[in-house]
Design a protein around this motif. Structure first.
Motif, mmCIF file in Angstrom:
data_model
loop_
_atom_site.group_PDB
_atom_site.id
_atom_site.type_symbol
_atom_site.label_atom_id
_atom_site.label_comp_id
_atom_site.label_asym_id
_atom_site.label_seq_id
_atom_site.Cartn_x
_atom_site.Cartn_y
_atom_site.Cartn_z
ATOM 1 N N ALA A 303 0.830 -1.209 0.000
ATOM 2 C CA ALA A 303 0.000 0.000 0.000
ATOM 3 C C ALA A 303 0.864 1.260 0.000
ATOM 4 O O ALA A 303 0.540 2.248 -0.680
ATOM 5 C CB ALA A 303 -0.940 -0.012 1.204
ATOM 6 N N ASP A 304 1.973 1.243 0.740
ATOM 7 C CA ASP A 304 2.858 2.404 0.768
ATOM 8 C C ASP A 304 3.499 2.651 -0.594
ATOM 9 O O ASP A 304 3.783 3.798 -0.959
ATOM 10 C CB ASP A 304 3.951 2.206 1.811
ATOM 11 N N PHE A 305 3.731 1.578 -1.353
ATOM 12 C CA PHE A 305 4.367 1.691 -2.664
ATOM 13 C C PHE A 305 3.358 1.770 -3.809
ATOM 14 O O PHE A 305 3.754 1.741 -4.976
ATOM 15 C CB PHE A 305 5.291 0.493 -2.903
ATOM 16 N N GLN A 306 2.072 1.875 -3.498
ATOM 17 C CA GLN A 306 1.072 1.834 -4.568
ATOM 18 C C GLN A 306 1.267 2.956 -5.587
ATOM 19 O O GLN A 306 0.999 2.776 -6.779
ATOM 20 C CB GLN A 306 -0.352 1.900 -3.994
ATOM 21 N N ALA A 307 1.750 4.109 -5.150
ATOM 22 C CA ALA A 307 1.970 5.216 -6.092
ATOM 23 C C ALA A 307 3.074 4.906 -7.088
ATOM 24 O O ALA A 307 3.176 5.579 -8.122
ATOM 25 C CB ALA A 307 2.302 6.499 -5.333
ATOM 26 N N ILE A 308 3.910 3.902 -6.809
ATOM 27 C CA ILE A 308 4.900 3.412 -7.773
ATOM 28 C C ILE A 308 4.263 2.404 -8.710
ATOM 29 O O ILE A 308 4.463 2.456 -9.929
ATOM 30 C CB ILE A 308 6.090 2.760 -7.038
ATOM 31 N N PHE A 309 3.460 1.487 -8.151
ATOM 32 C CA PHE A 309 2.824 0.447 -8.963
ATOM 33 C C PHE A 309 1.681 0.994 -9.810
ATOM 34 O O PHE A 309 1.325 0.392 -10.833
ATOM 35 C CB PHE A 309 2.281 -0.670 -8.051
ATOM 36 N N ILE A 356 0.699 -6.625 -9.302
ATOM 37 C CA ILE A 356 -0.052 -5.405 -9.046
ATOM 38 C C ILE A 356 0.184 -4.316 -10.093
ATOM 39 O O ILE A 356 -0.726 -3.574 -10.466
ATOM 40 C CB ILE A 356 0.301 -4.863 -7.636
ATOM 41 N N SER A 357 1.400 -4.219 -10.610
ATOM 42 C CA SER A 357 1.777 -3.064 -11.436
ATOM 43 C C SER A 357 1.062 -3.031 -12.775
ATOM 44 O O SER A 357 0.847 -4.068 -13.417
ATOM 45 C CB SER A 357 3.284 -3.070 -11.691
ATOM 46 N N GLY A 358 0.745 -1.817 -13.215
ATOM 47 C CA GLY A 358 0.306 -1.612 -14.578
ATOM 48 C C GLY A 358 1.497 -1.540 -15.511
ATOM 49 O O GLY A 358 2.659 -1.450 -15.082
ATOM 50 N N ALA A 359 1.228 -1.563 -16.816
ATOM 51 C CA ALA A 359 2.296 -1.461 -17.809
ATOM 52 C C ALA A 359 2.755 -0.023 -17.999
ATOM 53 O O ALA A 359 3.662 0.229 -18.797
ATOM 54 C CB ALA A 359 1.824 -2.040 -19.140
ATOM 55 N N ASP A 360 2.151 0.910 -17.274
ATOM 56 C CA ASP A 360 2.460 2.336 -17.407
ATOM 57 C C ASP A 360 3.494 2.804 -16.389
ATOM 58 O O ASP A 360 3.690 4.003 -16.215
ATOM 59 C CB ASP A 360 1.185 3.159 -17.237
ATOM 60 N N VAL A 361 4.176 1.884 -15.729
ATOM 61 C CA VAL A 361 5.053 2.215 -14.606
ATOM 62 C C VAL A 361 6.461 2.556 -15.077
ATOM 63 O O VAL A 361 6.823 2.352 -16.240
ATOM 64 C CB VAL A 361 5.134 1.033 -13.619
ATOM 65 N N ASN A 362 7.274 3.035 -14.129
ATOM 66 C CA ASN A 362 8.711 3.124 -14.336
ATOM 67 C C ASN A 362 9.320 1.804 -13.849
ATOM 68 O O ASN A 362 9.304 1.526 -12.642
ATOM 69 C CB ASN A 362 9.300 4.298 -13.558
ATOM 70 N N LEU A 399 -6.513 -2.454 -1.929
ATOM 71 C CA LEU A 399 -5.686 -1.283 -2.136
ATOM 72 C C LEU A 399 -6.578 -0.093 -2.468
ATOM 73 O O LEU A 399 -7.701 -0.254 -2.951
ATOM 74 C CB LEU A 399 -4.695 -1.522 -3.279
ATOM 75 N N GLY A 400 -6.078 1.104 -2.234
ATOM 76 C CA GLY A 400 -6.901 2.286 -2.443
ATOM 77 C C GLY A 400 -7.278 2.505 -3.899
ATOM 78 O O GLY A 400 -6.545 2.125 -4.811
ATOM 79 N N HIS A 401 -8.421 3.124 -4.096
ATOM 80 C CA HIS A 401 -8.874 3.485 -5.436
ATOM 81 C C HIS A 401 -8.618 4.956 -5.717
ATOM 82 O O HIS A 401 -8.915 5.440 -6.802
ATOM 83 C CB HIS A 401 -10.371 3.198 -5.593
ATOM 84 N N ASP A 402 -8.098 5.673 -4.738
ATOM 85 C CA ASP A 402 -7.918 7.112 -4.875
ATOM 86 C C ASP A 402 -6.438 7.436 -5.108
ATOM 87 O O ASP A 402 -5.582 7.125 -4.273
ATOM 88 C CB ASP A 402 -8.415 7.837 -3.621
ATOM 89 N N TRP A 403 -6.172 8.072 -6.224
ATOM 90 C CA TRP A 403 -4.813 8.407 -6.635
ATOM 91 C C TRP A 403 -4.128 9.337 -5.626
ATOM 92 O O TRP A 403 -3.001 9.103 -5.209
ATOM 93 C CB TRP A 403 -4.909 9.045 -8.012
ATOM 94 N N PHE A 404 -4.839 10.377 -5.224
ATOM 95 C CA PHE A 404 -4.238 11.361 -4.322
ATOM 96 C C PHE A 404 -3.927 10.740 -2.965
ATOM 97 O O PHE A 404 -2.890 11.011 -2.356
ATOM 98 C CB PHE A 404 -5.157 12.571 -4.170
ATOM 99 N N ASP A 405 -4.815 9.863 -2.477
ATOM 100 C CA ASP A 405 -4.549 9.176 -1.210
ATOM 101 C C ASP A 405 -3.262 8.357 -1.302
ATOM 102 O O ASP A 405 -2.466 8.322 -0.348
ATOM 103 C CB ASP A 405 -5.714 8.261 -0.846
ATOM 104 N N ALA A 406 -3.063 7.680 -2.436
ATOM 105 C CA ALA A 406 -1.851 6.870 -2.609
ATOM 106 C C ALA A 406 -0.603 7.741 -2.604
ATOM 107 O O ALA A 406 0.425 7.379 -2.016
ATOM 108 C CB ALA A 406 -1.938 6.071 -3.907
ATOM 109 N N VAL A 407 -0.670 8.896 -3.269
ATOM 110 C CA VAL A 407 0.481 9.808 -3.301
ATOM 111 C C VAL A 407 0.751 10.368 -1.910
ATOM 112 O O VAL A 407 1.912 10.458 -1.473
ATOM 113 C CB VAL A 407 0.240 10.940 -4.322
ATOM 114 N N GLU A 408 -0.317 10.748 -1.196
ATOM 115 C CA GLU A 408 -0.121 11.275 0.163
ATOM 116 C C GLU A 408 0.482 10.212 1.085
ATOM 117 O O GLU A 408 1.331 10.525 1.923
ATOM 118 C CB GLU A 408 -1.460 11.764 0.714
ATOM 119 N N ARG A 409 0.052 8.979 0.956
ATOM 120 C CA ARG A 409 0.612 7.913 1.787
ATOM 121 C C ARG A 409 2.089 7.697 1.454
ATOM 122 O O ARG A 409 2.921 7.519 2.352
ATOM 123 C CB ARG A 409 -0.185 6.619 1.588
ATOM 124 N N PHE A 410 2.409 7.726 0.181
ATOM 125 C CA PHE A 410 3.798 7.577 -0.251
ATOM 126 C C PHE A 410 4.665 8.675 0.353
ATOM 127 O O PHE A 410 5.797 8.425 0.789
ATOM 128 C CB PHE A 410 3.844 7.638 -1.784
#
Length: 455
Positions: A303-309, A356-362, A399-410
């Motif tokens: 969950a902490d790394f979700q903004a990466i995945f 978990i990761s999408g194909a749009d990742v780094n 895992l969260g569905h909210d993009w901003f929540d994931a970034v804030e957690r990161f």
């Protein structure tokens, strides 16, 4: 670099130009065209880019909150070549070569905001223990009909079934494109394994061989995306690795398989001196203790790394119940609904698959997050929940569905600071916050359609 360049010229001829490619925070390749006979300028440290090129937003703008760019005078960094990456670009007219580059800080040191350097730092933590990660990636993408405008929705190729799962006839229809993709991968040294038609209309997947060269695995994924888009465009079509291009079809994922070898080349995830373990995990021993700890660590940090995945707005459309993309920090044996799958738990091929990761990742950052999670699990031994295959297993929180929540957690995560460093945690969170604010601030056509004349 001189020897590599001379070998290239002897094999392919002197290039008309060399495309210097720097991987930014979003895995967008940025850089310069260098004349084909000017390799000495690169070797001499005379080729530069603004240091902020590592961390622009996906829209291309610099982000003031990173502390990079014009707020500090936008100083240059010196470009240096990544050894072994000088390759031909067969889909482009003329004699074109490509070369990956990194950038030194204005003071001449390796950059702490380079995705490649971030991954190198994590690999050094494994090397200090005498361990060598082995990884393989799988990448999904869609082929589309060409669009007239950038905001036109995607449309599958003609005669494409809604569900084309493993359909060999679908592969045959795209034979010209797919065989050129595979032959160009060979020309560029990208080691492909299998190719299949995936479930979605016009969707395909390519798997890559397992390798101990983890940096090369990340580079392969990045170069493959560039290669696919270039070749498909040459055939008059369009390709995308966007996480969820169709609302009603599966998204594009990047699955990662990972095992760890010790100094003697033994897989530390395999049980020692024990009998075979069956595909469902039953047998004399079950998964090895270190494999259990690795899985627990990856789940504990997920969950902490979700903004990466899931780095972008569209990424979060994949996290839906009963979709083909796992949406919870859970695990199972041969179960593709799990966030972490164990395809095999015994022998040299014992490993985990991170789904978990999408194909749009780094890819550099994703591999850093997965490997960092593995070390966290081995070092701290967090509780491992029951596998989802177990009748007594409780559902994991999604895992969260909210993009901003994931970034804030990161942005505040201790796990992120430990694995990526506080500097990169700040830079990444600043860039993603800017992206969130920019894109969520737009009023969409859907809102005008349903609200403007009714409210």
């Amino acid at each position: 670099m001189k020897a590599e360049y001379e070998t290239y010229c002897a094999t392919h001829g002197r290039p008309d130009r060399i495309e210097l490619m720097l991987c930014d925070i979003n895995a967008v390749l940025r850089g310069k065209w260098l004349p084909g006979d000017a390799i000495g300028k690169l070797e001499g440290g005379a080729v530069r880019l603004p240091y902020s090129t590592y961390a622009p937003a996906i829209m291309g703008n610099e982000v003031e909150a990173t502390g990079l760019g014009i707020v500090v005078g936008d100083p240059d960094g010196v470009l240096v070549p990544v050894p072994g990456t000088l390759r031909p670009v067969p889909w482009m007219p003329g004699k074109v070569a490509q070369l990956q580059v990194e950038m030194l800080t204005p003071e001449g040191a390796p950059s702490p905001i380079s995705p490649r350097e971030i991954l190198k730092a994590t690999l050094a933590r494994f090397a200090a223990r005498g361990w060598r990660p082995v990884v393989a990636t799988e990448l999904e993408f869609y082929i589309l009909r060409p669009r007239k405008r950038g905001d036109d929705p995607p449309v599958p190729p003609p005669r494409t079934p809604t569900a084309q799962n493993y359909d060999l006839e679908v592969v045959a229809r795209q034979e010209a494109i797919l065989t050129e993709i595979l032959s160009t991968c060979e020309a560029q040294g990208l080691e492909t394994d299998t190719l299949i038609a995936e479930y979605g209309p016009g969707q395909f997947e390519v798997n890559f061989h397992h390798t101990e060269d983890v940096l090369r695995a990340a580079e392969t994924a990045i170069l493959f995306r560039r290669l696919v888009r270039g070749i498909v465009a040459r055939h008059g079509m369009e390709a995308t690795f966007m996480a969820k291009p169709y609302a009603e079809a599966p998204g594009n994922g990047m699955h990662v398989h990972c095992s760890i070898l010790d100094a003697e080349g033994r897989n530390i995830f395999a049980p020692e001196g024990q009998g075979n373990i069956f595909a469902d995990g039953t047998g004399p021993a079950g998964p090895a203790p270190l494999l259990k700890q690795a899985v627990a660590g990856v789940l504990d940090t997920m969950a902490d790394f979700q903004a990466i995945f899931a780095p972008h707005m569209n990424s979060y459309r994949r996290f839906q119940p009963m979709s083909f993309a796992p949406s919870s920090p859970d695990w199972g044996y041969d179960n593709r609904a799990a966030g972490v799958r164990l395809p095999q738990t015994d022998g040299p091929a014992a490993r985990l698959e991170h789904r978990i990761s999408g194909a749009d990742v780094n890819p550099y950052l994703v591999l850093t997050a997965i490997l960092g999670g593995i070390l966290h699990g081995i070092d701290t031994d967090p509780d491992l929940p029951l596998p989802i295959d177990d009748p007594g297993a409780a559902p994991a929180p999604t895992l969260g569905h909210d993009w901003f929540d994931a970034v804030e957690r990161f942005a505040v995560s201790d796990h992120v600071a430990e694995v990526f460093g506080e500097t990169y945690r700040h830079v990444y969170a600043a860039v993603k916050t800017d992206e969130v604010q920019t894109l969520t601030g737009l009023i969409t056509p859907v809102e005008y359609r349903y609200y403007l004349s009714r409210l």
